[in-house]
Design a protein around this motif. Structure first.
Motif, PDB file in Angstrom:
ATOM      1  N   TYR A  31      54.293   1.921 -62.182  1.00  8.09           N
ATOM      2  CA  TYR A  31      55.214   1.319 -63.134  1.00  8.09           C
ATOM      3  C   TYR A  31      56.634   1.864 -62.924  1.00  8.09           C
ATOM      4  CZ  TYR A  31      50.993   0.025 -65.705  1.00  8.09           C
ATOM      5  OH  TYR A  31      49.777  -0.470 -66.068  1.00  8.09           O
ATOM      6  N   MET A  32      57.605   0.957 -62.900  1.00 14.97           N
ATOM      7  CA  MET A  32      59.008   1.354 -62.821  1.00 14.97           C
ATOM      8  C   MET A  32      59.831   0.516 -63.776  1.00 14.97           C
ATOM      9  SD  MET A  32      59.609   2.243 -58.787  1.00 14.97           S
ATOM     10  CE  MET A  32      61.102   3.208 -59.121  1.00 14.97           C
ATOM     11  N   TYR A  33      60.934   1.108 -64.267  1.00 14.08           N
ATOM     12  CA  TYR A  33      61.739   0.499 -65.326  1.00 14.08           C
ATOM     13  C   TYR A  33      63.234   0.716 -65.043  1.00 14.08           C
ATOM     14  CZ  TYR A  33      57.279   1.316 -67.753  1.00 14.08           C
ATOM     15  OH  TYR A  33      55.950   1.368 -68.094  1.00 14.08           O
ATOM     16  N   TYR A  89      73.129   3.539 -66.528  1.00 13.76           N
ATOM     17  CA  TYR A  89      71.869   2.914 -66.147  1.00 13.76           C
ATOM     18  C   TYR A  89      70.859   3.988 -65.746  1.00 13.76           C
ATOM     19  CZ  TYR A  89      74.387  -1.470 -66.199  1.00 13.76           C
ATOM     20  OH  TYR A  89      75.110  -2.555 -66.598  1.00 13.76           O
ATOM     21  N   PHE A  90      69.672   3.871 -66.312  1.00 15.72           N
ATOM     22  CA  PHE A  90      68.596   4.805 -65.993  1.00 15.72           C
ATOM     23  C   PHE A  90      67.410   4.059 -65.411  1.00 15.72           C
ATOM     24  CE2 PHE A  90      70.001   8.832 -67.551  1.00 15.72           C
ATOM     25  CZ  PHE A  90      70.911   8.537 -68.542  1.00 15.72           C
ATOM     26  N   CYS A  91      66.867   4.637 -64.367  1.00 15.80           N
ATOM     27  CA  CYS A  91      65.626   4.177 -63.780  1.00 15.80           C
ATOM     28  C   CYS A  91      64.526   5.149 -64.197  1.00 15.80           C
ATOM     29  CB  CYS A  91      65.756   4.128 -62.260  1.00 15.80           C
ATOM     30  SG  CYS A  91      64.275   3.614 -61.381  1.00 15.80           S
ATOM     31  N   ALA A  92      63.331   4.635 -64.409  1.00 13.42           N
ATOM     32  CA  ALA A  92      62.214   5.499 -64.794  1.00 13.42           C
ATOM     33  C   ALA A  92      60.942   5.002 -64.134  1.00 13.42           C
ATOM     34  CB  ALA A  92      62.043   5.532 -66.310  1.00 13.42           C
ATOM     35  N   SER A  93      59.980   5.883 -64.015  1.00 16.49           N
ATOM     36  CA  SER A  93      58.684   5.489 -63.465  1.00 16.49           C
ATOM     37  C   SER A  93      57.575   6.222 -64.215  1.00 16.49           C
ATOM     38  CB  SER A  93      58.606   5.814 -61.968  1.00 16.49           C
ATOM     39  OG  SER A  93      58.506   7.215 -61.756  1.00 16.49           O
ATOM     40  N   ARG A  94      56.394   5.690 -64.127  1.00 16.19           N
ATOM     41  CA  ARG A  94      55.257   6.369 -64.743  1.00 16.19           C
ATOM     42  C   ARG A  94      53.973   5.911 -64.051  1.00 16.19           C
ATOM     43  NH1 ARG A  94      51.609   3.724 -68.140  1.00 16.19           N
ATOM     44  NH2 ARG A  94      52.250   1.570 -68.566  1.00 16.19           N
ATOM     45  N   VAL A  95      52.915   6.656 -64.327  1.00 17.18           N
ATOM     46  CA  VAL A  95      51.584   6.282 -63.849  1.00 17.18           C
ATOM     47  C   VAL A  95      50.631   6.383 -65.024  1.00 17.18           C
ATOM     48  CG1 VAL A  95      50.995   8.656 -63.157  1.00 17.18           C
ATOM     49  CG2 VAL A  95      49.852   6.715 -62.048  1.00 17.18           C
ATOM     50  N   SER A  96      49.703   5.472 -65.085  1.00 14.88           N
ATOM     51  CA  SER A  96      48.655   5.465 -66.114  1.00 14.88           C
ATOM     52  C   SER A  96      49.272   5.597 -67.506  1.00 14.88           C
ATOM     53  CB  SER A  96      47.677   6.610 -65.826  1.00 14.88           C
ATOM     54  OG  SER A  96      46.601   6.569 -66.728  1.00 14.88           O
ATOM     55  N   ASP A  97      48.765   6.476 -68.348  1.00 17.81           N
ATOM     56  CA  ASP A  97      49.257   6.654 -69.713  1.00 17.81           C
ATOM     57  C   ASP A  97      50.138   7.890 -69.833  1.00 17.81           C
ATOM     58  OD1 ASP A  97      46.119   5.468 -71.027  1.00 17.81           O
ATOM     59  OD2 ASP A  97      47.997   4.394 -70.680  1.00 17.81           O
ATOM     60  N   GLN A  98      50.712   8.323 -68.729  1.00 17.45           N
ATOM     61  CA  GLN A  98      51.576   9.499 -68.744  1.00 17.45           C
ATOM     62  C   GLN A  98      53.004   9.149 -69.165  1.00 17.45           C
ATOM     63  OE1 GLN A  98      50.269  12.647 -68.231  1.00 17.45           O
ATOM     64  NE2 GLN A  98      48.482  11.323 -68.442  1.00 17.45           N
ATOM     65  N   HIS A 101      59.050   9.247 -66.226  1.00 17.65           N
ATOM     66  CA  HIS A 101      59.969  10.170 -65.568  1.00 17.65           C
ATOM     67  C   HIS A 101      61.268   9.421 -65.332  1.00 17.65           C
ATOM     68  CE1 HIS A 101      57.015  13.346 -64.243  1.00 17.65           C
ATOM     69  NE2 HIS A 101      56.220  12.383 -64.668  1.00 17.65           N
ATOM     70  N   PHE A 102      62.390  10.031 -65.742  1.00  6.85           N
ATOM     71  CA  PHE A 102      63.684   9.369 -65.636  1.00  6.85           C
ATOM     72  C   PHE A 102      64.515   9.975 -64.509  1.00  6.85           C
ATOM     73  CE2 PHE A 102      64.004   6.749 -69.462  1.00  6.85           C
ATOM     74  CZ  PHE A 102      62.923   7.205 -70.193  1.00  6.85           C
ATOM     75  N   GLY A 103      65.360   9.124 -63.918  1.00  2.16           N
ATOM     76  CA  GLY A 103      66.369   9.609 -62.999  1.00  2.16           C
ATOM     77  C   GLY A 103      67.555  10.163 -63.770  1.00  2.16           C
ATOM     78  N   ASP A 104      68.572  10.629 -63.029  1.00  2.08           N
ATOM     79  CA  ASP A 104      69.746  11.248 -63.645  1.00  2.08           C
ATOM     80  C   ASP A 104      70.780  10.242 -64.124  1.00  2.08           C
ATOM     81  OD1 ASP A 104      69.763  14.138 -61.429  1.00  2.08           O
ATOM     82  OD2 ASP A 104      68.746  13.787 -63.346  1.00  2.08           O
TER      83      ASP A 104
END
Lengths: 111, 111
Positions: A31-33, A89-98, A101-104
Motif C-alpha cells: 500500500y502506498m499513499y 506533500y507526503f508519501c506514505a506506505s504500509r503493509v498489512s495492518d501496520q 510509514h511517511f517520507g520527509d
C-alpha cells in the motif's frame, strides 16, 4: 534501510509548469499513499495504491495523476501547476495492518 | 464538523510538566493513530491502538471506544517533545486503511 524516500525536498514552480514528485520505498510495502498538508488543515489523501498496477483516487485528486509500475515507486504528477497546489506533500506506505510509514515531505510553492 | 477533532490546538508547557492532548472522533474505526511531526520535518507514527492503553517511554496513549475518545499523555515533558501531534483514525471497511486526520496540536515545551 531507507524507508520512504521523497524527492525533491523543496521546489518552486511557475504557474502552468509540470513536475513529478518522486516517492520510493524499500520495505516491499504493497500500500502506498500521497497526501497534501495545508496550514490549519489535516492531511488530505490525493491518491493511493494497493499494489503495482492498481491506483485509485482519494479526497482531493483533481490536478494530479499517479502511476504504480513497480512495488517500490509511486510518483505523483502535476500537469498544470496552479497556486492552489502550493502545499507540503507526503508519501506514505504500509503493509498489512501496520502503521503507515511517511517520507520527509516535499515542500512545493507555485508562483 | 470534522470527523476527527483534537484539543487543544496549541499548547505551551514548562519542562517537566505532564501533558495531555485529546482526540475525539465521530466515525466507526478499526484503529486510532498518534503521529508526531517536528517543525519542517517528516511524520512519525507513535502509536496505533484499537483498545486500552499503550506506553512507549514517556508517552502513553489511551482509547475509549465507547466514548470515541483518545488521549496522548507525555510525562516529564522536555523541549525535544516540541512538535505537532496528529491524531488519525482508520475507518471501517475495505482493505485500503485510509486515514482521516485531525488538524494537529502544536506543542511547545519551554526549558
Amino acid at each position: 534501510n531507507a524507508g520512504v524516500t521523497q524527492t525533491p525536498k523543496f521546489r518552486i514552480l511557475k504557474i502552468g509548469q509540470s513536475m513529478t514528485l518522486q516517492c520510493t520505498q524499500d520495505m516491499n510495502h504493497n500500500y502506498m499513499y500521497w497526501y497534501r498538508q495545508d496550514p490549519g488543515m489535516g492531511l488530505k489523501l490525493i491518491y493511493y495504491s494497493v499494489g503495482a498496477g492498481i491506483t485509485d483516487k482519494g479526497e482531493v485528486p483533481n490536478g494530479y495523476n499517479v502511476s504504480r509500475s513497480t512495488t517500490e515507486d509511486f510518483p505523483l504528477r502535476l500537469e498544470l501547476a496552479a497556486p492552489s497546489q502550493t502545499s507540503v506533500y507526503f508519501c506514505a506506505s504500509r503493509v498489512s495492518d501496520q502503521p503507515q510509514h511517511f517520507g520527509d515531505g516535499t515542500r512545493l510553492s507555485i508562483l | 464538523k470534522n470527523e476527527v477533532e483534537q484539543s487543544p490546538q496549541n499548547l505551551t508547557a514548562q519542562e517537566g510538566e505532564f501533558i495531555t492532548i485529546n482526540c475525539s472522533y465521530s466515525v466507526g474505526i478499526s484503529a486510532l493513530h498518534w503521529l508526531q511531526q517536528h517543525p519542517g520535518g517528516g511524520i512519525v507514527s507513535l502509536f496505533m491502538l484499537s483498545s486500552g492503553k499503550k506506553k512507549h517511554g514517556r508517552l502513553i496513549a489511551t482509547i475509549n471506544i465507547q466514548e470515541k475518545h483518545s488521549s496522548l499523555h507525555i510525562t516529564a515533558s522536555h523541549p525535544r517533545d516540541s512538535a505537532v501531534y496528529i491524531c488519525a483514525v482508520s475507518s471501517y471497511g475495505g482493505a485500503t486503511n485510509k486515514l482521516i486526520f485531525g488538524t494537529g496540536t502544536l506543542l511547545a515545551v519551554q526549558p
